[in-house]
Design an enzyme around this catalytic site. Structure first.
Site, PDB file in Angstrom:
ATOM      1  N   CYS A   6       6.559  -2.001   5.054  1.00  0.00           N
ATOM      2  CA  CYS A   6       7.866  -2.533   4.699  1.00  0.00           C
ATOM      3  C   CYS A   6       7.765  -3.832   3.887  1.00  0.00           C
ATOM      4  O   CYS A   6       8.718  -4.195   3.192  1.00  0.00           O
ATOM      5  CB  CYS A   6       8.712  -2.734   5.946  1.00  0.00           C
ATOM      6  SG  CYS A   6       7.922  -3.694   7.240  1.00  0.00           S
ATOM      7  N   HIS A   7       6.608  -4.493   3.939  1.00  0.00           N
ATOM      8  CA  HIS A   7       6.439  -5.724   3.168  1.00  0.00           C
ATOM      9  C   HIS A   7       6.459  -5.467   1.659  1.00  0.00           C
ATOM     10  O   HIS A   7       6.630  -6.397   0.886  1.00  0.00           O
ATOM     11  CB  HIS A   7       5.136  -6.437   3.562  1.00  0.00           C
ATOM     12  CG  HIS A   7       3.903  -5.630   3.364  1.00  0.00           C
ATOM     13  ND1 HIS A   7       3.476  -4.681   4.277  1.00  0.00           N
ATOM     14  CD2 HIS A   7       3.000  -5.620   2.356  1.00  0.00           C
ATOM     15  CE1 HIS A   7       2.355  -4.130   3.832  1.00  0.00           C
ATOM     16  NE2 HIS A   7       2.046  -4.683   2.671  1.00  0.00           N
ATOM     17  N   ASN A  62      11.851  -1.295  11.135  1.00  0.00           N
ATOM     18  CA  ASN A  62      10.567  -0.592  11.131  1.00  0.00           C
ATOM     19  C   ASN A  62       9.725  -1.054  12.321  1.00  0.00           C
ATOM     20  O   ASN A  62       9.322  -2.220  12.369  1.00  0.00           O
ATOM     21  CB  ASN A  62       9.843  -0.872   9.807  1.00  0.00           C
ATOM     22  CG  ASN A  62       8.432  -0.340   9.763  1.00  0.00           C
ATOM     23  OD1 ASN A  62       8.027   0.472  10.580  1.00  0.00           O
ATOM     24  ND2 ASN A  62       7.671  -0.819   8.795  1.00  0.00           N
ATOM     25  N   GLU A 108      -2.807  -7.783  -1.000  1.00  0.00           N
ATOM     26  CA  GLU A 108      -2.849  -6.513  -1.724  1.00  0.00           C
ATOM     27  C   GLU A 108      -2.927  -6.692  -3.237  1.00  0.00           C
ATOM     28  O   GLU A 108      -3.092  -5.719  -3.969  1.00  0.00           O
ATOM     29  CB  GLU A 108      -1.618  -5.668  -1.381  1.00  0.00           C
ATOM     30  CG  GLU A 108      -1.586  -5.204   0.060  1.00  0.00           C
ATOM     31  CD  GLU A 108      -0.426  -4.271   0.339  1.00  0.00           C
ATOM     32  OE1 GLU A 108       0.446  -4.068  -0.541  1.00  0.00           O
ATOM     33  OE2 GLU A 108      -0.389  -3.719   1.456  1.00  0.00           O
ATOM     34  N   TYR A 151      14.973  -2.827  -2.805  1.00  0.00           N
ATOM     35  CA  TYR A 151      15.845  -2.100  -1.881  1.00  0.00           C
ATOM     36  C   TYR A 151      16.714  -1.114  -2.659  1.00  0.00           C
ATOM     37  O   TYR A 151      16.933   0.010  -2.213  1.00  0.00           O
ATOM     38  CB  TYR A 151      16.722  -3.077  -1.095  1.00  0.00           C
ATOM     39  CG  TYR A 151      15.939  -3.942  -0.136  1.00  0.00           C
ATOM     40  CD1 TYR A 151      15.503  -3.447   1.082  1.00  0.00           C
ATOM     41  CD2 TYR A 151      15.641  -5.262  -0.459  1.00  0.00           C
ATOM     42  CE1 TYR A 151      14.788  -4.252   1.967  1.00  0.00           C
ATOM     43  CE2 TYR A 151      14.921  -6.066   0.412  1.00  0.00           C
ATOM     44  CZ  TYR A 151      14.505  -5.558   1.621  1.00  0.00           C
ATOM     45  OH  TYR A 151      13.791  -6.346   2.481  1.00  0.00           O
TER      46      TYR A 151
END
Length: 154
Positions: free
Chosen positions: A118-119, A110, A146, A89
């Site tokens: 956003c993850h 979001n 991912e 952040y």
């Protein structure tokens, strides 16, 4: 507003379209199901993304999330974070302007999670939160899918 739902490893998801753009992705099965060309393409893209996100890259169809100018700016930065990588952040605040807290608020609002990733935003000392139905467990699952390195929770 046309909506189309899909089964995903995270449970049912519903895409919503307005004026030829995706405006939201919500957890749960939508009441109405309308197979527009865009929603069908977006559903098929997500199905493939869940199979191998590294092959898919960024979402290639138009997005138009509702939000303030600041939220729009933060969400635009989120879309530049590559698959399999994360940012804090604080780092996002340095790029987009604002404080880590204001970034966290924008990220938490979001309306198109996964497609606006956003993850991939983490707290300075751990995972931080996630607004999906499964909360942080969904965030961990997406990051693992991912191949992103997971932080140790402080």
């Amino acid at each position: 507003m046309p909506q189309l739902s899909l089964h995903s490893p995270l449970g049912p998801l519903t895409l919503s379209e307005e004026d030829g753009k995706i405006i939201s992705l919500d957890w749960g099965w939508g009441r109405d199901q309308t197979e527009t060309p865009l929603l069908c393409k977006a559903r098929d893209w997500l199905d493939q993304w869940f199979d191998d996100p590294a092959l898919m890259g960024a979402f290639p169809f138009p997005l138009e999330p509702y939000g303030t100018a600041y939220q729009q700016k933060v969400w635009a930065f989120l879309q530049t974070i590559p698959v399999g990588t994360t940012i804090t952040y604080g780092e996002l605040a340095q790029k987009a302007g604002g404080s880590p807290q204001s970034i966290g608020q924008a990220v938490g609002r979001n309306p198109i999670p996964i497609l606006i990733p956003c993850h991939r935003v983490l707290a300075r000392n751990g995972l931080g939160g996630y607004s999906g139905d499964g909360g942080v467990n969904d965030k961990v699952w997406l990051l693992e899918l991912e191949g992103a390195p997971l932080p140790t929770q402080a």
